[in-house]
Design a protein around this motif. Structure first.
Motif, short mmCIF file in Angstrom:
data_model
loop_
_atom_site.label_atom_id
_atom_site.label_comp_id
_atom_site.label_asym_id
_atom_site.label_seq_id
_atom_site.Cartn_x
_atom_site.Cartn_y
_atom_site.Cartn_z
N VAL A 129 9.44 1.96 -1.15
CA VAL A 129 10.22 0.51 -1.46
C VAL A 129 10.50 0.01 -0.30
CG1 VAL A 129 12.48 1.55 -1.84
CG2 VAL A 129 11.76 -0.64 -2.96
N GLU A 130 10.33 -1.29 -0.23
CA GLU A 130 10.52 -2.13 0.96
C GLU A 130 11.93 -2.82 0.67
OE1 GLU A 130 9.54 -2.52 3.99
OE2 GLU A 130 7.36 -1.75 3.56
N ARG A 131 12.83 -3.22 1.62
CA ARG A 131 14.00 -3.74 1.57
C ARG A 131 13.97 -5.21 0.78
NH1 ARG A 131 18.17 -5.77 6.30
NH2 ARG A 131 19.70 -6.55 5.02
N GLY A 132 14.83 -5.21 -0.36
CA GLY A 132 14.69 -6.23 -1.11
C GLY A 132 13.47 -6.47 -2.30
N ALA A 133 12.87 -5.42 -2.35
CA ALA A 133 12.00 -5.35 -3.34
C ALA A 133 12.37 -5.49 -4.77
CB ALA A 133 11.23 -3.95 -3.44
N TYR A 134 13.97 -5.07 -5.17
CA TYR A 134 14.41 -5.37 -6.32
C TYR A 134 15.98 -5.38 -6.24
CZ TYR A 134 14.45 -0.33 -6.13
OH TYR A 134 14.61 0.98 -5.84
N THR A 135 16.69 -5.57 -6.95
CA THR A 135 18.02 -5.92 -6.69
C THR A 135 18.61 -4.29 -6.56
OG1 THR A 135 18.22 -7.56 -8.46
CG2 THR A 135 20.29 -6.25 -8.05
N GLY A 136 19.29 -4.01 -5.38
CA GLY A 136 19.79 -2.89 -5.22
C GLY A 136 18.82 -2.04 -3.96
N ALA A 137 17.83 -2.56 -3.70
CA ALA A 137 17.09 -2.22 -2.72
C ALA A 137 17.44 -2.60 -1.46
CB ALA A 137 15.56 -2.20 -2.86
N SER A 138 18.63 -2.10 -0.72
CA SER A 138 19.13 -2.75 0.52
C SER A 138 18.49 -2.14 1.89
CB SER A 138 20.73 -2.39 0.57
OG SER A 138 20.82 -0.86 0.52
N VAL A 139 17.78 -1.12 1.47
CA VAL A 139 17.09 -0.75 2.78
C VAL A 139 15.58 -0.41 2.46
CG1 VAL A 139 19.07 0.23 3.87
CG2 VAL A 139 17.80 1.82 2.39
N SER A 140 14.87 -0.06 3.30
CA SER A 140 13.20 0.34 2.86
C SER A 140 13.37 2.14 2.90
CB SER A 140 12.60 -0.09 3.96
OG SER A 140 12.23 -1.54 4.33
N ARG A 141 12.49 2.50 2.12
CA ARG A 141 12.67 3.85 1.90
C ARG A 141 11.28 4.39 1.86
NH1 ARG A 141 12.95 6.48 -2.86
NH2 ARG A 141 13.80 4.56 -3.87
N ALA A 142 10.72 5.51 2.54
CA ALA A 142 9.29 6.23 2.26
C ALA A 142 9.38 6.88 0.82
CB ALA A 142 9.13 7.06 3.60
N GLY A 143 8.15 6.91 0.46
CA GLY A 143 7.81 7.57 -0.94
C GLY A 143 7.35 9.11 -0.55
N ARG A 144 7.21 9.59 -1.64
CA ARG A 144 6.69 11.00 -1.55
C ARG A 144 5.32 11.23 -0.60
NH1 ARG A 144 10.14 14.06 -4.73
NH2 ARG A 144 12.02 12.74 -5.08
N PHE A 145 4.32 10.20 -0.85
CA PHE A 145 3.15 10.19 -0.21
C PHE A 145 3.43 10.09 1.28
CE2 PHE A 145 0.96 9.44 -4.19
CZ PHE A 145 -0.11 10.04 -4.15
N GLU A 146 4.30 9.54 1.84
CA GLU A 146 4.59 9.31 2.98
C GLU A 146 5.24 10.57 3.74
OE1 GLU A 146 5.61 5.27 4.77
OE2 GLU A 146 6.20 4.92 2.64
N MET A 147 6.19 11.12 2.92
CA MET A 147 6.71 12.35 3.42
C MET A 147 5.68 13.58 3.43
SD MET A 147 10.08 12.38 0.86
CE MET A 147 11.34 11.00 0.79
N ALA A 148 4.68 13.44 2.85
CA ALA A 148 3.66 14.61 2.72
C ALA A 148 2.86 14.19 3.56
CB ALA A 148 3.40 14.67 1.09
N ASP A 149 2.66 13.22 4.42
CA ASP A 149 1.56 13.00 5.15
C ASP A 149 1.14 14.04 6.14
OD1 ASP A 149 -0.44 11.32 6.50
OD2 ASP A 149 0.65 10.40 7.93
#
Length: 622
Positions: free
Chosen positions: A336-356
């Motif tokens: 999720v990117e920062r500001g994508a929805y209420t409460g998304a205060s920081v960008s965060r990598a998903g499981r796909f990126e973690m498993a790269d």
């Protein structure tokens, strides 16, 4: 074929210590004599007209030893000595597991030694080898076994192999595998049989030793042959074959008998088939779809695919899709990117990126929302995705392994699962059978979990009783390996310190509702309510009688009833009252049945007339 024993060996053998030791005759210190083989031979049936041979209800075949030798020579030439040995060892292991199941009911009232002797005697009955015991010590409850014995006149040594093909190796592959499978299933823990001397390698005799895996200093040398190898043909160079390379050591192969093992544990044919498939696909980039009931161990097999792949040094990321709320699944998978929805205060990598660069395991794939299914399809097709709230595509190199216990074809018909996604996931499906279809794995799983939970809960158990193991083997396990794991953990907690695990501790939750909920092994191999000792013996007799009656269609039920009445009458000295009591009938009921017999409704007309006259005489005296 006779089975020899050395009468002078093991006379000074001491029984294993402990409160629950096996009967003393399990040690056989004087003579090591096997029981008469006739009772075992009586279970072998031939039907030439139908082209069938049975050992009880299992079909057998007669095979020329020369045909086996030719097959082994061709296997050695094709895949090398190591791979050929593994194939034949596993073939023998499966046969040993089957015969151990037969042994459990072939001699139900025999001592531990006589019951265990079924395996060595079947060696002889099948023409595999003559067994000569040198030493034998066994305590089934404590899981203790030590046996030293000879394969006399082994059929595997009859083949004319060049000495260079074996060098210092043993050649009785099937016999050793058979003995390992038989002992492991009988004892309820992994027993390793190693041939330490072999005629094929220049020794005067074929000598083998059997003992638990943990008692061997280097068990992995033999356990590796019980794990399937990649099917890679051996390469030829200057007319000589090169050994097939061994695969990277897997968790299952390296720590099969360890309490710390994290991978799948097993030794059945179904288990070996799964590992064969994993070996085939692990080195590729193909998407794998694991199918099977809940609790069969799909996550463990997914990890095994990763550990056998070139990606094993990279991350293995597991996601249970059913445990993540539908509104959060996309952000969890794709970030999720920062500001994508209420409460998304920081960008965060998903499981796909973690498993790269590594592997992403998606469990319960059928629970994904339609939107998440569409995004997953895109990743599988192009290797690209977008974070939630972003329009910038990101490239990843991820190997996807999916798993589900649902019927995806039915979900497609109900429009709950995308058909195009199904075909993308269904590149290499692996079906994991339920535990009830691979019962050969149960003794190995029992040994693994007893060791694991004894260490976890700091308990010291001597093993598992034969009755408890029989109950585990008979249960259908609707919860599969997960249910078995939970049952054994509870049993380890309930068991008495230093004692063997008992059947009542396995099914303690059922027992708390009343004694009728205690379960035992029934005549057909299923769990039935535990009866009192007298009732249990009576029930087994009835079950055996019914089984023989059904197996012989020439005998009708009325005729069988008549013969039982006559047998009771004779047993009681022609006393009708006593016979009625013996049969559980009233005198009036028995009189009625005797009158029907006298009327000529059965072949027992003449004897019944005598019964009637005897009855009349007794009434006159009264």
């Amino acid at each position: 074929m006779p089975i020899r024993t050395r009468s002078t060996a093991s006379r000074s053998a001491k029984p294993a210590t402990g409160k629950r030791s096996a009967p003393s005759d399990s040690l056989r210190p004087s003579g090591l004599q096997f029981p008469n083989i006739r009772d075992i031979a009586s279970h072998l049936h031939f039907s030439p007209d139908r082209g069938r041979i049975w050992l009880d209800d299992r079909r057998m075949v007669l095979l020329h030893a020369e045909a086996f030798h030719a097959l082994r020579k061709e296997l050695v030439a094709l895949v090398g000595v190591e791979a050929a040995r593994g194939l034949i060892t596993r073939m023998g292991y499966v046969a040993g597991c089957r015969d151990a199941e037969f042994a459990k009911h072939a001699r139900p009232k025999a001592s531990s030694f006589d019951a265990f002797s079924v395996g060595p005697q079947l060696h002889a009955l099948k023409g595999m080898a003559e067994i000569e015991l040198i030493q034998f010590r066994m305590d089934v409850g404590a899981g203790s076994l030590y046996s030293e014995f000879l394969f006399k006149d082994s059929f595997e040594d009859d083949a004319q192999f060049p000495t260079a093909a074996f060098g210092e190796r043993s050649a009785c592959w099937m016999l050793a595998g058979y003995a390992s499978g038989y002992a492991s299933t009988f004892m309820g823990k992994r027993i390793l049989v190693r041939e330490v001397e072999c005629r094929a390698s220049g020794h005067a005799q074929c000598r083998a030793i059997a003992k638990p895996v943990e008692d061997w200093a280097d068990p992995q040398l033999d356990l590796s042959y019980l794990q399937p190898l990649p099917a890679e043909p051996a390469l030829r160079s200057s007319g000589r074959t090169r050994r097939t390379p061994r695969p990277p050591p897997s968790i299952a192969a390296a720590t099969l008998a360890s309490a710390d093992a994290q991978g799948p544990v097993g030794g059945s044919t179904a288990f070996s088939t799964i590992l064969h498939q994993i070996n085939r696909v692990a080195a590729t980039r193909a998407t794998v779809l694991l199918l099977g009931e809940s609790g069969v161990g799909k996550s463990l097999f997914a990890r095994e695919v990763h550990d056998r792949s070139p990606r094993r040094a990279k991350a293995f990321v597991a996601v249970n899709c059913a445990a993540i709320p539908e509104e959060l699944i996309e952000s969890e998978l794709f970030g999720v990117e920062r500001g994508a929805y209420t409460g998304a205060s920081v960008s965060r990598a998903g499981r796909f990126e973690m498993a790269d660069g590594g592997t992403l395991f998606l469990d319960e794939i059928a629970t994904l929302s339609p939107t998440a299914q569409g995004k997953l399809l895109r990743v599988l097709q192009s290797g690209e995705f977008e974070r939630l709230g972003s329009t910038t595509p990101r490239k990843v190199d991820v190997r996807v392994i999916a798993a589900t216990n649902a019927d995806l074809q039915d979900a497609i018909r109900r429009q709950r699962f995308r058909e195009d996604l199904y075909f993308r996931l269904h590149v290499f499906p692996i079906v994991i059978p339920p535990l009830r279809e691979r019962r050969d794995d149960i003794p190995l799983l029992v040994g693994h979990y007893l060791a694991k939970f004894s260490k976890l809960h700091e308990r010291h158990l001597s093993g598992i009783t034969p009755a408890a193991l029989a109950a585990l083997l008979a249960h259908d396990w609707p919860g599969n390996v997960r249910e078995l794991e939970n049952v054994l953990e509870r049993a380890v907690i309930l068991a008495d310190e230093g004692q063997a695990l008992e059947r009542s501790q396995l099914f303690a939750a059922r027992a708390s509702r009343g004694s009728r909920d205690l379960m035992e092994l029934g005549g057909d191999g299923e769990l039935v309510p535990t009866l009192s000792d007298d009732d249990s013996r009576e029930q087994r007799l009835v079950d055996d009688f019914a089984a023989r009656l059904i197996d012989n269609p020439a005998v009708s039920l009325p005729a069988a009833q008549d013969r039982v009445i006559l047998a009771a009458w004779k047993k009681t000295g022609r006393n009708v009252s006593a016979a009625a009591k013996l049969l559980g009938l009233s005198r009036a009921q028995l009189d009625y049945r005797l009158k029907k017999l006298q009327q000529g409704t059965t072949p027992a007309k003449a004897p019944v007339a005598k019964i009637k006259r005897k009855t009349t005489t007794r009434r006159t005296k009264q």
